[in-house]
Write a protein that holds these residues in place. Structure first.
Motif, PDB file in Angstrom:
ATOM      1  N   ILE A 130    -126.230 -10.143  69.007  1.00  0.00           N
ATOM      2  CA  ILE A 130    -125.025 -10.193  68.174  1.00  0.00           C
ATOM      3  C   ILE A 130    -124.458  -8.799  67.986  1.00  0.00           C
ATOM      4  O   ILE A 130    -123.235  -8.593  68.024  1.00  0.00           O
ATOM      5  CB  ILE A 130    -125.318 -10.878  66.824  1.00  0.00           C
ATOM      6  CG1 ILE A 130    -125.737 -12.329  67.056  1.00  0.00           C
ATOM      7  CG2 ILE A 130    -124.095 -10.829  65.910  1.00  0.00           C
ATOM      8  CD1 ILE A 130    -126.133 -13.075  65.785  1.00  0.00           C
ATOM      9  N   GLY A 131    -125.320  -7.795  67.813  1.00  0.00           N
ATOM     10  CA  GLY A 131    -124.843  -6.425  67.719  1.00  0.00           C
ATOM     11  C   GLY A 131    -124.145  -5.982  68.995  1.00  0.00           C
ATOM     12  O   GLY A 131    -123.103  -5.304  68.951  1.00  0.00           O
ATOM     13  N   MET A 132    -124.716  -6.355  70.146  1.00  0.00           N
ATOM     14  CA  MET A 132    -124.079  -6.015  71.429  1.00  0.00           C
ATOM     15  C   MET A 132    -122.689  -6.635  71.516  1.00  0.00           C
ATOM     16  O   MET A 132    -121.717  -5.986  71.937  1.00  0.00           O
ATOM     17  CB  MET A 132    -124.926  -6.527  72.586  1.00  0.00           C
ATOM     18  CG  MET A 132    -126.296  -5.918  72.740  1.00  0.00           C
ATOM     19  SD  MET A 132    -127.090  -6.660  74.204  1.00  0.00           S
ATOM     20  CE  MET A 132    -128.821  -6.490  73.764  1.00  0.00           C
ATOM     21  N   MET A 133    -122.584  -7.924  71.162  1.00  0.00           N
ATOM     22  CA  MET A 133    -121.282  -8.586  71.219  1.00  0.00           C
ATOM     23  C   MET A 133    -120.303  -7.963  70.234  1.00  0.00           C
ATOM     24  O   MET A 133    -119.108  -7.836  70.529  1.00  0.00           O
ATOM     25  CB  MET A 133    -121.444 -10.080  70.968  1.00  0.00           C
ATOM     26  CG  MET A 133    -122.101 -10.819  72.123  1.00  0.00           C
ATOM     27  SD  MET A 133    -122.089 -12.629  71.962  1.00  0.00           S
ATOM     28  CE  MET A 133    -123.452 -12.864  70.790  1.00  0.00           C
ATOM     29  N   ALA A 134    -120.790  -7.546  69.071  1.00  0.00           N
ATOM     30  CA  ALA A 134    -119.920  -6.888  68.095  1.00  0.00           C
ATOM     31  C   ALA A 134    -119.374  -5.580  68.662  1.00  0.00           C
ATOM     32  O   ALA A 134    -118.217  -5.217  68.421  1.00  0.00           O
ATOM     33  CB  ALA A 134    -120.678  -6.638  66.797  1.00  0.00           C
ATOM     34  N   ALA A 135    -120.202  -4.862  69.408  1.00  0.00           N
ATOM     35  CA  ALA A 135    -119.736  -3.629  70.050  1.00  0.00           C
ATOM     36  C   ALA A 135    -118.616  -3.921  71.038  1.00  0.00           C
ATOM     37  O   ALA A 135    -117.604  -3.207  71.106  1.00  0.00           O
ATOM     38  CB  ALA A 135    -120.904  -2.929  70.750  1.00  0.00           C
ATOM     39  N   ALA A 136    -118.788  -4.997  71.825  1.00  0.00           N
ATOM     40  CA  ALA A 136    -117.753  -5.380  72.785  1.00  0.00           C
ATOM     41  C   ALA A 136    -116.455  -5.759  72.071  1.00  0.00           C
ATOM     42  O   ALA A 136    -115.358  -5.388  72.506  1.00  0.00           O
ATOM     43  CB  ALA A 136    -118.250  -6.540  73.643  1.00  0.00           C
ATOM     44  N   ILE A 137    -116.584  -6.496  70.965  1.00  0.00           N
ATOM     45  CA  ILE A 137    -115.406  -6.944  70.214  1.00  0.00           C
ATOM     46  C   ILE A 137    -114.676  -5.752  69.602  1.00  0.00           C
ATOM     47  O   ILE A 137    -113.443  -5.641  69.693  1.00  0.00           O
ATOM     48  CB  ILE A 137    -115.823  -7.944  69.121  1.00  0.00           C
ATOM     49  CG1 ILE A 137    -116.403  -9.204  69.752  1.00  0.00           C
ATOM     50  CG2 ILE A 137    -114.643  -8.293  68.214  1.00  0.00           C
ATOM     51  CD1 ILE A 137    -117.284 -10.001  68.811  1.00  0.00           C
ATOM     52  N   ALA A 138    -115.431  -4.842  68.960  1.00  0.00           N
ATOM     53  CA  ALA A 138    -114.809  -3.682  68.320  1.00  0.00           C
ATOM     54  C   ALA A 138    -114.089  -2.816  69.343  1.00  0.00           C
ATOM     55  O   ALA A 138    -112.974  -2.323  69.101  1.00  0.00           O
ATOM     56  CB  ALA A 138    -115.862  -2.877  67.572  1.00  0.00           C
ATOM     57  N   SER A 139    -114.718  -2.621  70.487  1.00  0.00           N
ATOM     58  CA  SER A 139    -114.077  -1.839  71.544  1.00  0.00           C
ATOM     59  C   SER A 139    -112.817  -2.528  72.044  1.00  0.00           C
ATOM     60  O   SER A 139    -111.763  -1.895  72.200  1.00  0.00           O
ATOM     61  CB  SER A 139    -115.068  -1.639  72.697  1.00  0.00           C
ATOM     62  OG  SER A 139    -114.472  -0.928  73.760  1.00  0.00           O
TER      63      SER A 139
END
Length: 345
Positions: free
Chosen positions: A175-184
């Motif tokens: 979920i943290g990885m996906m959040a990084a993708a979303i924020a970017s």
């Protein structure tokens, strides 16, 4: 039908034969195609203190899934056989104050699919029509299977505006990885993610993190100078559930910074209230997804070019469930997907 179940109040899961769910009223019967393995499933498999308090065997696990509708009850009005669907795993009462006000994600009587009632680790699952999300656009089945955790990431990452902001994410789980993708994707200036797992940090960087920091070797504060950030992070997303991660995040936030907290700690967490007050920080708890605003945002993000498929690193057939769970538990992977159309891959 075959299903993966907790059959007794003890560690372990078993493939068993159970009846196909009935399709009456507003219920939709779904042939399960893929499921994602979640941390909640690992807790139930291991039968820790939380699982022993909450789960009542026998129970079919699983709440992350994609499938094809095969039958609908007489009260179903929009979902049709043949639809490719995922499901919202929080079953709400519909009558409490928040449900009546359209804030279903805040329902005080929420029931969890695969936690309180039989879930989707099976050949078929049944859900109320109000919990079924129809994929109206072409979508990779593996990605559709993880819409539930993807929704957690979207809900967390977009709780506060991230455009042009400096973002800190503590915890490089899926979920943290996906959040990084979303924020970017949403226009953050810098996205710093922390963990101690080198494989997960490498994957997080592939998904869009500006800096993937091993906090076992370096301090978060060291990154500020490296990225020419003189005042601290604007937005924080706590995904790890670790007290020290939240403490470090609070210490490195800029005045007026905003923190979304998804990670669940296992014990009490002490925080520096003086810093929260004097820097006027905002802390917001996140649980699940907003129904169905987050689901709409997920679909639009994917249609707009966001690619989260690299977060899926391992795939197994349903008879390989033990290997799938061991892989997910290792901490050296992204999302693990189980194919319910094949016993082995």
């Amino acid at each position: 039908m075959r299903a993966l179940a907790k059959t007794a109040p003890e560690p372990g899961l078993h493939l068993v034969d159970v009846p196909v769910p009935e399709t009456d009223g507003d219920r939709v019967l779904i042939k399960v195609l893929r499921t994602g393995v979640c941390g909640t499933d690992l807790h139930i498999d291991g039968w820790d203190d939380w699982a022993a308090r909450v789960v009542r065997p026998p129970l079919v696990l699983g709440h992350e899934f994609v499938g094809e509708v095969t039958a609908v009850g007489p009260e179903v009005t929009k979902v049709e056989p043949g639809d490719i669907v995922s499901g919202e795993g929080h079953l709400v009462c519909g009558t409490c104050r928040n449900c009546m006000a359209g804030r279903r994600h805040l329902c005080i009587r929420t029931i969890g699919l695969g936690v309180h009632t039989d879930g989707a680790f099976a050949e078929y699952v049944a859900l109320p029509e109000s919990n079924v999300w129809v994929h109206r656009h072409p979508i990779d089945l593996d990605v559709a299977a993880i819409f539930d955790p993807f929704g957690n990431a979207v809900h967390t990452a977009l709780s506060f505006p991230v455009l042009n902001e400096d973002v800190l994410i503590t915890g490089a789980g899926p979920i943290g990885m996906m959040a990084a993708a979303i924020a970017s994707h949403a226009g953050a200036r810098n996205v710093v993610i922390t963990d101690v797992s080198e494989p997960r940090l490498a994957l997080a960087q592939k998904l869009g993190a500006t800096v993937a920091l091993d906090v076992g070797k370096s301090k978060i504060s060291d990154v500020l100078a490296e990225l020419d950030m003189s005042e601290g992070f604007d937005i924080g997303m706590e995904m790890s559930g670790r007290a020290d991660a939240l403490q470090d995040m609070i210490a490195t936030m800029s005045p007026g910074g905003r923190i979304a907290i998804l990670g669940l700690p296992t014990g009490d967490v002490s925080v520096d209230m003086s810093t929260i007050v004097t820097r006027m920080l905002t802390l917001r708890g996140i649980y699940g997804r907003e129904m169905f605003e987050t689901w709409y945002a997920m679909s639009v993000l994917l249609q707009g070019g966001l690619d989260i498929s690299p977060v899926i690193t391992h795939r197994f057939g349903y008879e390989q469930h033990a290997e799938a769970f061991d892989t997910a538990r290792s901490g050296r992977c992204g999302k693990v997907v189980i194919d319910w159309t094949r016993p082995t891959l």
